[in-house]
Design a protein around this motif. Structure first.
Motif, PDB file in Angstrom:
ATOM      1  N   LEU A  46      24.921  -2.781  29.184  1.00  0.00           N
ATOM      2  CA  LEU A  46      23.800  -2.548  30.083  1.00  0.00           C
ATOM      3  C   LEU A  46      23.901  -1.199  30.782  1.00  0.00           C
ATOM      4  O   LEU A  46      22.925  -0.429  30.822  1.00  0.00           O
ATOM      5  CB  LEU A  46      23.735  -3.656  31.140  1.00  0.00           C
ATOM      6  CG  LEU A  46      23.306  -5.048  30.681  1.00  0.00           C
ATOM      7  CD1 LEU A  46      23.586  -6.070  31.778  1.00  0.00           C
ATOM      8  CD2 LEU A  46      21.826  -5.062  30.314  1.00  0.00           C
ATOM      9  N   LEU A  47      25.079  -0.916  31.351  1.00  0.00           N
ATOM     10  CA  LEU A  47      25.209   0.217  32.267  1.00  0.00           C
ATOM     11  C   LEU A  47      25.722   1.496  31.616  1.00  0.00           C
ATOM     12  O   LEU A  47      25.513   2.586  32.171  1.00  0.00           O
ATOM     13  CB  LEU A  47      26.130  -0.172  33.430  1.00  0.00           C
ATOM     14  CG  LEU A  47      25.694  -1.404  34.227  1.00  0.00           C
ATOM     15  CD1 LEU A  47      26.637  -1.645  35.393  1.00  0.00           C
ATOM     16  CD2 LEU A  47      24.257  -1.269  34.713  1.00  0.00           C
ATOM     17  N   ASP A  48      26.398   1.376  30.469  1.00  0.00           N
ATOM     18  CA  ASP A  48      26.967   2.561  29.832  1.00  0.00           C
ATOM     19  C   ASP A  48      26.306   2.894  28.498  1.00  0.00           C
ATOM     20  O   ASP A  48      26.676   3.879  27.846  1.00  0.00           O
ATOM     21  CB  ASP A  48      28.476   2.370  29.634  1.00  0.00           C
ATOM     22  CG  ASP A  48      29.185   2.037  30.936  1.00  0.00           C
ATOM     23  OD1 ASP A  48      28.881   2.689  31.951  1.00  0.00           O
ATOM     24  OD2 ASP A  48      30.022   1.107  30.946  1.00  0.00           O
ATOM     25  N   LEU A 112      13.146  -1.237  35.560  1.00  0.00           N
ATOM     26  CA  LEU A 112      14.385  -1.377  34.797  1.00  0.00           C
ATOM     27  C   LEU A 112      15.643  -1.283  35.667  1.00  0.00           C
ATOM     28  O   LEU A 112      16.584  -2.056  35.452  1.00  0.00           O
ATOM     29  CB  LEU A 112      14.439  -0.353  33.670  1.00  0.00           C
ATOM     30  CG  LEU A 112      15.575  -0.546  32.664  1.00  0.00           C
ATOM     31  CD1 LEU A 112      15.530  -1.927  32.018  1.00  0.00           C
ATOM     32  CD2 LEU A 112      15.532   0.543  31.583  1.00  0.00           C
ATOM     33  N   PRO A 113      15.738  -0.361  36.638  1.00  0.00           N
ATOM     34  CA  PRO A 113      16.954  -0.346  37.471  1.00  0.00           C
ATOM     35  C   PRO A 113      17.212  -1.685  38.157  1.00  0.00           C
ATOM     36  O   PRO A 113      18.353  -2.160  38.199  1.00  0.00           O
ATOM     37  CB  PRO A 113      16.668   0.769  38.480  1.00  0.00           C
ATOM     38  CG  PRO A 113      15.727   1.679  37.768  1.00  0.00           C
ATOM     39  CD  PRO A 113      14.846   0.774  36.967  1.00  0.00           C
ATOM     40  N   ALA A 114      16.151  -2.300  38.694  1.00  0.00           N
ATOM     41  CA  ALA A 114      16.318  -3.606  39.335  1.00  0.00           C
ATOM     42  C   ALA A 114      16.685  -4.671  38.310  1.00  0.00           C
ATOM     43  O   ALA A 114      17.508  -5.559  38.584  1.00  0.00           O
ATOM     44  CB  ALA A 114      15.032  -3.994  40.070  1.00  0.00           C
ATOM     45  N   GLU A 119      20.680  -8.511  35.934  1.00  0.00           N
ATOM     46  CA  GLU A 119      21.479  -8.981  34.794  1.00  0.00           C
ATOM     47  C   GLU A 119      22.973  -8.858  35.073  1.00  0.00           C
ATOM     48  O   GLU A 119      23.753  -9.743  34.708  1.00  0.00           O
ATOM     49  CB  GLU A 119      21.101  -8.199  33.535  1.00  0.00           C
ATOM     50  CG  GLU A 119      19.666  -8.401  33.072  1.00  0.00           C
ATOM     51  CD  GLU A 119      19.353  -9.851  32.741  1.00  0.00           C
ATOM     52  OE1 GLU A 119      20.258 -10.582  32.318  1.00  0.00           O
ATOM     53  OE2 GLU A 119      18.180 -10.259  32.914  1.00  0.00           O
ATOM     54  N   VAL A 120      23.383  -7.776  35.718  1.00  0.00           N
ATOM     55  CA  VAL A 120      24.803  -7.605  36.041  1.00  0.00           C
ATOM     56  C   VAL A 120      25.260  -8.695  37.007  1.00  0.00           C
ATOM     57  O   VAL A 120      26.340  -9.284  36.844  1.00  0.00           O
ATOM     58  CB  VAL A 120      25.053  -6.202  36.637  1.00  0.00           C
ATOM     59  CG1 VAL A 120      26.449  -6.114  37.257  1.00  0.00           C
ATOM     60  CG2 VAL A 120      24.903  -5.130  35.557  1.00  0.00           C
ATOM     61  N   LEU A 121      24.445  -8.972  38.009  1.00  0.00           N
ATOM     62  CA  LEU A 121      24.820 -10.013  38.969  1.00  0.00           C
ATOM     63  C   LEU A 121      24.934 -11.368  38.292  1.00  0.00           C
ATOM     64  O   LEU A 121      25.853 -12.149  38.594  1.00  0.00           O
ATOM     65  CB  LEU A 121      23.794 -10.068  40.106  1.00  0.00           C
ATOM     66  CG  LEU A 121      23.781  -8.874  41.064  1.00  0.00           C
ATOM     67  CD1 LEU A 121      22.657  -9.020  42.072  1.00  0.00           C
ATOM     68  CD2 LEU A 121      25.121  -8.725  41.771  1.00  0.00           C
ATOM     69  N   PRO A 203      24.580   3.287  44.875  1.00  0.00           N
ATOM     70  CA  PRO A 203      23.965   4.289  43.999  1.00  0.00           C
ATOM     71  C   PRO A 203      23.539   3.749  42.646  1.00  0.00           C
ATOM     72  O   PRO A 203      22.720   4.359  41.967  1.00  0.00           O
ATOM     73  CB  PRO A 203      25.064   5.342  43.855  1.00  0.00           C
ATOM     74  CG  PRO A 203      26.339   4.578  44.042  1.00  0.00           C
ATOM     75  CD  PRO A 203      26.022   3.532  45.066  1.00  0.00           C
ATOM     76  N   ASP A 204      24.113   2.612  42.217  1.00  0.00           N
ATOM     77  CA  ASP A 204      23.764   2.072  40.910  1.00  0.00           C
ATOM     78  C   ASP A 204      24.117   0.585  40.873  1.00  0.00           C
ATOM     79  O   ASP A 204      24.666   0.031  41.830  1.00  0.00           O
ATOM     80  CB  ASP A 204      24.487   2.833  39.783  1.00  0.00           C
ATOM     81  CG  ASP A 204      25.991   2.907  39.994  1.00  0.00           C
ATOM     82  OD1 ASP A 204      26.593   1.868  40.345  1.00  0.00           O
ATOM     83  OD2 ASP A 204      26.577   3.990  39.796  1.00  0.00           O
ATOM     84  N   ALA A 205      23.791  -0.043  39.755  1.00  0.00           N
ATOM     85  CA  ALA A 205      23.977  -1.494  39.654  1.00  0.00           C
ATOM     86  C   ALA A 205      25.441  -1.895  39.747  1.00  0.00           C
ATOM     87  O   ALA A 205      25.768  -2.914  40.374  1.00  0.00           O
ATOM     88  CB  ALA A 205      23.366  -2.000  38.343  1.00  0.00           C
TER      89      ALA A 205
END
Length: 361
Positions: A46-48, A112-114, A119-121, A203-205
């Motif tokens: 997701l993040l990378d 998408l950022p939210a 999804e990470v949470l 600053p990010d998820a």
């Protein structure tokens, strides 16, 4: 221990980029699943993988290397890739911590950022209510009262939505619920989140999830009004400029006919684009007045000059627009100060500042 960032092979990121810009959902999904099958943790996918590609979408649009339609199509493919990953991966069973509401502020369409944070949470075992983009504050508060969450995570990438974000922050806090703010709109270092009274900023998820893993946010102090955070609003400059935005745009467009002769030969489409640019300038001026942050407006003007240059439009057209606005707002000291600082920076006599960012994940 929370997952750390993963350095993925460049070819994998390039493959997802090519699939997203080509509108190739099948290849995009295969790329995401391939990373999972190679042992890359879902959070890192997701993040990378997806997040860097989405950042590149915004950067390529700004450089005029992809169109608005391509930007939207690529963003949609990335969103579908997130959905596919979510269905493929089983989140940890939700623990006994309270629910986190994740929502975009009213008028914020970059969801998408939210979505990435939600999804990470979930991957980290949190119960999440993801409300999506453009959530009216009244609807958000109704949902908060109905569900009683542990906290609300508010996302905004569009700087001009900061007044709406502030309204949402104060309204949520009035229910006794803390607010974590995130997204490019709140500043590279979260300075606008703090100015608007958010209980926390990330600053990010990944940073947001890490922050929440360290423990719950404290309950906010008593209910308060936006002016309690921003006492300068008492001068009414923000209110007057925001209310007269349409007439200010009209005045600038009329004045540019005389001060920027090249505009007389513009096509109807070019005039329409110019009016949109002027409207954005007025919106950012209003936001700078709301936050009492002159650098916010200057930052945007420098970014706009770069955008115009990338599209073959002379950035010198910004100077007469600023002059006309200054004349129209001569009785507004904070507005004229903000406009003057921006004009100095564009002329090369003001301090250098960081460029404005758009659609940052």
């Amino acid at each position: 221990m929370s997952p750390t960032a993963t350095v993925l092979p460049e070819h994998r990121i390039d493959r997802l980029w090519e699939a997203a810009t080509a509108g190739d959902e099948q290849t995009a999904t295969a790329t995401v699943f391939g990373a999972l099958e190679d042992g890359v943790p879902a959070e890192s996918v997701l993040l990378d993988l997806i997040a860097p590609v989405q950042r590149r979408v915004g950067e390529e649009w700004a450089a005029n290397r992809i169109s608005v339609a391509q930007e939207h199509a690529a963003s949609a493919i990335n969103d579908r890739a997130v959905a596919a990953l979510s269905h493929r991966c089983s989140a940890r069973p939700a623990d006994d911590r309270g629910t986190v509401i994740v929502a975009c502020v009213d008028g914020e369409w970059h969801g998408l950022p939210a979505r990435l944070l939600a999804e990470v949470l979930k991957l980290r075992g949190r119960r999440v209510d993801y409300l999506g983009a453009q959530v009216p504050t009244s609807h958000l508060i109704t949902h908060v009262h109905r569900t009683g969450p542990e906290l609300v995570a508010l996302s905004s990438s569009i700087t001009t939505r900061l007044p709406a974000a502030h309204a949402a922050i104060t309204a949520v806090q009035a229910t006794g619920t803390p607010v974590l703010a995130g997204g490019a709109a709140f500043g590279r270092h979260g300075q606008y989140a703090r100015r608007l009274g958010a209980d926390a900023w990330a600053p990010d998820a990944r940073a947001a999830a890490d922050h929440l893993d360290r423990g719950p946010l404290p309950r906010p102090a008593g209910a308060h009004q936006p002016i309690d955070d921003l006492p300068h609003l008492a001068d009414q400059e923000y209110t007057m400029v925001a209310r007269t935005g349409t007439s200010l745009v009209r005045a600038v467009m009329d004045g540019l006919e005389e001060r920027f002769p090249a505009m007389r030969d513009y096509t109807a489409a070019q005039r329409s684009h110019t009016a949109e640019d002027v409207a954005h300038i007025v919106d950012f001026l209003s936001t700078a007045l709301y936050t009492d942050a002159p650098e916010l407006f200057t930052d945007f003007l420098v970014w706009t000059a770069g955008i115009l240059d990338a599209r073959g439009v002379p950035a010198r057209s910004l100077h007469p627009a600023l002059d006309i606005l200054s004349e129209q707002l001569k009785d507004f000291p904070r507005a004229t100060l903000i406009l003057g600082r921006a004009a100095d920076r564009l002329a090369g006599t003001g301090p250098v500042i960081a460029s404005h960012t758009r659609n940052t994940v």
